[in-house]
Design a protein around this motif. Structure first.
Motif, PDB file in Angstrom:
ATOM      1  N   ALA A 264       0.852  -1.194   0.000  1.00  0.00           N
ATOM      2  CA  ALA A 264       0.000   0.000   0.000  1.00  0.00           C
ATOM      3  C   ALA A 264       0.884   1.239   0.000  1.00  0.00           C
ATOM      4  O   ALA A 264       1.870   1.311   0.743  1.00  0.00           O
ATOM      5  N   VAL A 266       0.556   4.919   1.043  1.00  0.00           N
ATOM      6  CA  VAL A 266      -0.376   5.739   1.832  1.00  0.00           C
ATOM      7  C   VAL A 266       0.050   7.206   1.737  1.00  0.00           C
ATOM      8  O   VAL A 266       1.221   7.532   1.909  1.00  0.00           O
ATOM      9  N   CYS A 267      -0.904   8.065   1.431  1.00  0.00           N
ATOM     10  CA  CYS A 267      -0.622   9.503   1.285  1.00  0.00           C
ATOM     11  C   CYS A 267      -1.359  10.277   2.380  1.00  0.00           C
ATOM     12  O   CYS A 267      -2.459   9.909   2.787  1.00  0.00           O
ATOM     13  N   THR A 299      -4.768   9.682  -5.720  1.00  0.00           N
ATOM     14  CA  THR A 299      -4.740   8.208  -5.778  1.00  0.00           C
ATOM     15  C   THR A 299      -5.321   7.673  -7.089  1.00  0.00           C
ATOM     16  O   THR A 299      -4.929   6.600  -7.543  1.00  0.00           O
ATOM     17  N   MET A 325      -7.736   3.169   7.382  1.00  0.00           N
ATOM     18  CA  MET A 325      -6.627   4.001   6.926  1.00  0.00           C
ATOM     19  C   MET A 325      -5.600   4.309   8.026  1.00  0.00           C
ATOM     20  O   MET A 325      -4.402   4.404   7.756  1.00  0.00           O
ATOM     21  N   ALA A 329      -1.600   3.780   7.744  1.00  0.00           N
ATOM     22  CA  ALA A 329      -0.685   4.929   7.705  1.00  0.00           C
ATOM     23  C   ALA A 329       0.395   4.804   8.775  1.00  0.00           C
ATOM     24  O   ALA A 329       1.551   5.171   8.551  1.00  0.00           O
ATOM     25  N   MET A 356      -4.969   6.289  -0.215  1.00  0.00           N
ATOM     26  CA  MET A 356      -4.045   5.152  -0.376  1.00  0.00           C
ATOM     27  C   MET A 356      -4.259   4.463  -1.719  1.00  0.00           C
ATOM     28  O   MET A 356      -5.365   4.486  -2.268  1.00  0.00           O
ATOM     29  N   THR A 358      -3.535   0.538  -3.191  1.00  0.00           N
ATOM     30  CA  THR A 358      -3.007  -0.804  -2.919  1.00  0.00           C
ATOM     31  C   THR A 358      -2.610  -1.417  -4.259  1.00  0.00           C
ATOM     32  O   THR A 358      -3.197  -1.111  -5.294  1.00  0.00           O
TER      33      THR A 358
END
Ligand code: SF4
Ligand code: SF4
Length: 485
Positions: A264, A266-267, A299, A325, A329, A356, A358
């Motif tokens: 993943a 993750v932002c 994303t 989430m 994260a 995110m 994946t």
């Protein structure tokens, strides 16, 4: 000897005064009245100290044996204090393992159908899924019916600022529409672009995990992500069953989620301090929705980029989530989970929204971080004190569903959202980690991250400089509503 000691002491005082000045200036720019006043007093005090010390030195007060002793004592005292507050104290081994460090029993995967938003947003009253769900959970039927009668998940949007906040409600709803627009299918799990499909004959592009990591992190940042981290997916954080329904894809309701992705990305998207500062009023809700929308923008393209490399990818944003989430994260090294239940990042505190992608593309994982959140939250409790619905626990962590964490009453929090017609964000705003990412706050956060004593000191300082219960601040002009008091 006297000259050297005097120079060291003066340098220490000047350094402190410069930090005080930086804090004073940044408090004015942050429109923090109380912090500006206290910062100004502190700065004046430091300036008087420097001038006073230099005057005493210039008239030879420290030239005697006693003078040298006093000077040596002051320098030694300053050094001891600096060491005590700057040295790295013992790390939090749990945080260094990420969210799994807090597993203290058997964890059952979370069912999205039990998510307060999913069922209130998705379940129409006459559907068979509605009947089936409330047959199993009769205790929730009345609560949810009342919520729907009030107008949906956040009640009447902008109720707290009504009628002066109508323009802000228009902005909130506009931001909200973007994730839906970007994801017109049940989820955004793109096919490779047609032109590439032909060119590559649907082959996967050969790319090393290192190169893919550099490129995709850079791409996410270029798209506007404030923070990006990568983790291997812990299956415990994947929802067990689907419940968010947007395009009448009812066959998805209650479907078991089996994700075949391994990684993943993750932002975290930073939320504006002024807008969050208005919490619980409508500007903070614009800022939340704007960043959900930004997460969807980032994303969607990130997933498209990976698909074009020939790999499978799914965008997780406001429109569609396969996993919880916050633990994802934390595992991706973006921060730690705080008392308020949000992720706390070092740079922006909880003042972020998460999104995110994946994928089955192999990437290089980031390591979870220990920034001192658990320790700091244990002392602080500001979010719990300020929460208007008393949803945040004042007590220590407890084990819920096999996880050690601070208990949050999601239902009463949600009831308050329904009352004000926004997503509140008071806890996010008052959290000391949420202060603007300016030099003085960066220095303070670095000390807090390293040292237990600093956590105690700056906890106290935050109450003095910002108050135990900070009041909402006026937002930027374009997002003001009614008459701002
Ligand atoms: S969002 Fe508001 S109501 Fe909910 S926990 Fe935070 S402060 Fe309390
Ligand atoms: S306000 Fe204090 S207790 Fe609450 S999350 Fe922030 S640091 Fe932790």
């Amino acid at each position: 000897m006297v000259t050297i000691l005097a120079m060291i002491f003066t340098a220490g005082l000047i350094l402190s005064a410069m930090v005080g000045m930086a804090f004073f200036i940044s408090s004015i720019r942050e429109k923090e009245k109380r912090a500006s006043i206290f910062g100004g007093i502190q700065l004046l005090g430091m300036i008087f100290l420097v001038i006073g010390f230099l005057s005493l030195y210039s008239i030879g007060v420290f030239n005697s044996g006693v003078g040298v002793f006093i000077l040596a004592f002051l320098v030694s005292f300053g050094l001891v204090v600096a060491i005590l507050f700057c040295r790295r104290t013992s790390p939090n081994e749990k945080a260094l393992k990420g969210a799994k460090g807090y597993i203290s029993g058997e964890v059952t995967r979370f069912d999205e159908r039990d998510h307060v938003f999913a069922r209130n947003r998705s379940l129409p009253e006459n559907s068979e899924q509605y009947a089936e769900y409330y047959q199993k959970h009769p205790e929730l039927k009345n609560i949810d019916s009342k919520r729907r009668a009030k107008g949906g998940p956040i009640g009447r949007p902008g109720a707290i600022d009504s009628p002066g906040g109508d323009a802000n409600v228009a902005a909130i709803l506009a931001c909200l529409s973007m994730p839906h627009f970007l994801s017109t299918q049940d989820k955004y799990s793109p096919e490779p672009h047609m032109a590439l499909k032909e060119k590559l004959a649907q082959k996967k592009v050969e790319i090393s995990p290192q190169e893919a990591t550099i490129r995709l992190k850079g791409y996410a940042k270029a798209l506007g992500a404030s923070l990006v981290g990568i983790t291997k997916i812990n299956p415990l954080w994947i929802y067990s069953h689907r419940a968010e329904i947007f395009n009448n894809n009812w066959e998805d309701w209650g479907k078991e989620i089996n994700l075949n992705h391994t990684y993943a990305i993750v932002c975290a998207e930073e939320m504006n301090t002024d807008m969050v500062g208005s919490a619980p009023h409508t500007p903070t809700c614009i800022e939340s929705m704007l960043n959900y929308s930004k997460g969807a923008y980032i994303t969607t393209q990130l997933a498209g980029n990976i698909a074009n490399l020939g790999y499978s990818a799914t965008a997780n944003h406001f429109r569609h989530y396969d996993a919880l989430m916050v633990p994802m994260a934390a595992d991706a090294g973006l921060g730690e989970v705080g008392r308020l239940g949000y992720l706390i990042t070092k740079k922006y505190g909880p003042r972020v929204r998460l999104s995110m992608v994946t994928t089955d593309l192999e990437l290089i994982e980031d390591k979870p971080v220990d920034i001192g959140v658990e320790d700091f939250c244990r002392i602080c409790k500001k979010c719990a004190v300020c929460c208007p619905s008393k949803s945040i626990s004042h007590e220590d962590m407890t084990v819920t569903n096999g996880l050690l964490r601070w208990k949050l009453d999601a239902q009463s929090c949600f009831e308050y959202w329904g009352k004000v017609g926004t997503d509140c964000n008071v806890c996010m705003n008052v959290c000391p980690w949420s202060h603007a990412d300016t030099l003085p706050h960066q220095i303070i956060k670095t000390l807090i991250t390293r040292n237990k004593l600093s956590r105690k000191l700056f906890n106290l300082m935050d109450d003095i400089f910002y108050g135990k219960k900070p009041r909402p601040k006026p937002p930027e002009r374009w997002a003001q509503f009614g008459t701002w008091e």
